[in-house]
Design a protein around this motif. Structure first.
Motif, PDB file in Angstrom:
ATOM      1  N   THR A 254      12.348 -32.866 -47.317  1.00  0.00           N
ATOM      2  CA  THR A 254      12.529 -32.779 -45.862  1.00  0.00           C
ATOM      3  C   THR A 254      11.286 -33.239 -45.110  1.00  0.00           C
ATOM      4  O   THR A 254      11.391 -33.932 -44.083  1.00  0.00           O
ATOM      5  N   ASN A 255      10.094 -32.871 -45.614  1.00  0.00           N
ATOM      6  CA  ASN A 255       8.860 -33.179 -44.890  1.00  0.00           C
ATOM      7  C   ASN A 255       8.041 -34.296 -45.524  1.00  0.00           C
ATOM      8  O   ASN A 255       7.021 -34.702 -44.964  1.00  0.00           O
ATOM      9  N   ASP A 311      11.051 -29.134 -40.100  1.00  0.00           N
ATOM     10  CA  ASP A 311      11.073 -30.553 -40.497  1.00  0.00           C
ATOM     11  C   ASP A 311      10.009 -31.359 -39.764  1.00  0.00           C
ATOM     12  O   ASP A 311      10.128 -32.574 -39.625  1.00  0.00           O
TER      13      ASP A 311
END
Length: 404
Positions: A254-255, A311
Motif C-alpha cells: 500500500t505504501n 496510505d
C-alpha cells in the motif's frame, strides 16, 4: 514480599527438581518466563513478519495466511480456560514444563508444515498452551514479587512479548527474506527450548489449586464483572490483530516501502509496545481503572489517525508507534483487572486475559482477512477496529467493574 516456597517437597527426585530450583531467586524465575514469552511472541507475532514469504512458499494468498493467524488465536481462546480449569490441581512447575514442551513440539510441526491446510490445523494446536503457560507464569511471578507488584510482574513477562515485537518480528521478516520462513520458525523452536530449560532449572515446586471438582472451578467464571472485563479486552484489543497481522503488506504494497525499511518500521512499532508495557505496568500498580481509560482512549485515537494516513507513506510510522504504546498500556490494565475479577483463582484470571487478548486477535485478524479478501485493501481493517475500540471506551467508563 515474595511468597515462593523456600524448598522442594521432601523426597522429590533431583531430575524432577534440580538443586537450583530448591530456593530460586525471583529474578531467575522471571528470566525463564521472559524467554518463554519471547518465544511465544516470535511464534504468534512473527507470523505477520513472514506472511509474504509464506504466501510464496505455500502458493496461497494473504487472506488465507491471515486465517492461520486466526486459528492460532482460536487455540489460545479455547486452551486457556479449558487447560487452567481442567489442570487446576496440577503442580505449577509441572504445568509450566508441560505447556512449554507442547510449545516446542508444535513449533517444530509449524516449521515442517507442507501445505497451508496443514498449517491451519497445526497453528490451532500451537495456540493451545499459550494462555495456560503465560497465565501460570503471571501467577508464579506474582508469588515471587508479591501481589502488590502484580502490574510490574505482568509487564516484566510481557517484555518477552514486546522484545519479540522489537527484535523478533523484524528479525523473522529479514531472515524469511534471506533463508525462508521455515528457518525463522527453527529459531522459534530454539528459543522455546531455551525457555523450557530455564524453567526446569529455576521454577520451584508450587502446589496447584485445591480442587473441588470441575464444576467448582467453573464457578470462578461467573459474574458480570468478569465477562465485562473479557468483552472490554476483546473489542479494545482487536485493533492490534487488525493492524499487526497485515502490517507488512500494508507497508510494502500500500505504501511502497522497501523490505529494509519495513524491517525498521516493525522495530519502531515494537519499541512503542515496549514503552507501553513499561508505562502500563507502572500505572497499573497505581490505578487499574485510570490505566484502562487512558490506554483505550489512546488506542481509539491512534486507530483514527492510522485510518486517515494509512496510505500516505511516512505518516503511517508515528501512527503505528502510538498504537503500539497505547495498546500495551491498555493490555497491562486489562490483565490485572481480570486477575482481580477472578480473585479466587488469579492464575485462571491471568490465563483468561490471554484468552481474551487472542479472542481480540480472532476478531481483528479474521475481520481483516474478510475485508482484504473482498478487495477493500489493507487499510480497511483499521476502520472496523476503530468501531470496536469505541465500544471498549464506553465499557471502561460505565461497565460493571469499571465504574469505580
Amino acid at each position: 514480599m515474595t511468597s515462593l516456597p523456600p524448598a522442594s517437597e521432601a523426597g522429590t527426585p533431583r531430575w524432577l527438581l534440580p538443586r537450583t530450583a530448591h530456593a530460586a531467586h525471583p529474578a531467575l524465575v522471571l528470566a525463564g518466563f521472559v524467554v518463554a514469552g519471547f518465544g511465544i511472541g516470535l511464534s504468534q507475532q512473527g507470523a505477520s513478519g513472514v506472511i509474504l514469504d509464506q504466501v510464496r512458499g505455500l502458493d496461497t494468498t494473504v487472506d488465507m495466511i491471515g486465517w492461520t493467524i486466526v486459528t492460532y488465536a482460536l487455540g489460545v481462546v479455547v486452551g486457556a480456560p479449558l487447560l487452567m480449569v481442567g489442570l487446576a490441581a496440577w503442580n505449577r512447575r509441572r504445568l509450566l514444563l508441560t505447556m512449554s514442551g507442547i510449545f516446542v513440539v508444535t513449533s517444530v510441526a509449524t516449521m515442517l508444515a507442507p501445505t497451508v491446510e496443514s498449517l491451519l490445523v497445526i497453528r490451532f494446536f500451537a495456540g493451545l498452551p499459550h494462555g495456560a503457560l503465560l497465565g501460570t507464569a503471571s501467577y508464579v511471578g506474582m508469588l515471587a514479587l508479591g501481589p502488590e507488584r502484580r502490574g510490574q510482574v505482568i509487564a516484566t513477562i510481557m517484555y518477552g512479548l514486546t522484545a519479540a515485537a522489537v527484535l523478533g518480528v523484524p528479525g523473522m521478516q529479514w531472515l524469511s527474506e534471506l533463508a525462508g520462513w521455515r528457518v525463522s520458525y527453527a529459531v522459534v523452536t530454539a528459543v522455546g527450548i531455551a525457555g523450557l530449560a530455564l524453567m526446569w532449572a529455576y521454577v520451584p515446586s508450587i502446589a496447584g489449586t485445591a480442587s473441588g471438582g470441575f464444576r467448582a472451578e467453573l464457578s470462578a467464571l461467573r459474574g458480570r464483572v468478569l465477562w465485562t472485563a473479557i468483552l472490554t479486552i476483546t473489542v479494545g484489543f482487536a485493533g492490534l490483530g487488525a493492524v499487526q497481522s497485515y502490517m507488512v503488506p500494508l507497508l510494502e504494497e500500500t505504501n511502497g516501502f522497501s523490505t529494509g525499511t519495513v524491517t525498521v518500521v516493525l522495530m519502531l512499532f515494537g519499541v512503542g509496545m515496549t514503552i507501553g508495557a513499561f508505562v502500563g505496568g507502572k500505572l497499573t500498580d497505581r490505578s487499574v481503572l485510570l490505566t484502562a481509560r487512558v490506554g483505550i482512549i489512546g488506542v481509539a485515537a491512534a486507530l483514527a489517525v492510522l485510518g486517515v494516513v494509512g496510505d500516505s507513506g511516512w505518516p503511517v510510522v508515528p501512527a503505528l508507534m502510538l498504537l503500539g504504546v497505547f495498546i500495551q498500556t491498555f493490555s497491562q490494565s486489562g490483565q490485572a483487572h481480570l486477575m482481580d475479577a477472578t480473585h479466587t483463582s488469579p492464575s485462571l484470571g491471568a490465563a483468561l486475559s490471554h484468552s481474551a487478548l487472542n479472542a481480540a486477535t480472532v476478531v481483528g485478524t479474521g475481520m481483516g482477512a474478510i475485508v482484504i479478501g473482498l478487495g477493500w485493501g489493507f487499510v480497511a481493517p483499521v476502520w472496523f477496529a476503530l468501531g470496536l475500540s469505541a465500544i471498549a471506551v464506553v465499557l471502561v467508563f460505565v461497565g460493571p467493574g469499571y465504574r469505580r
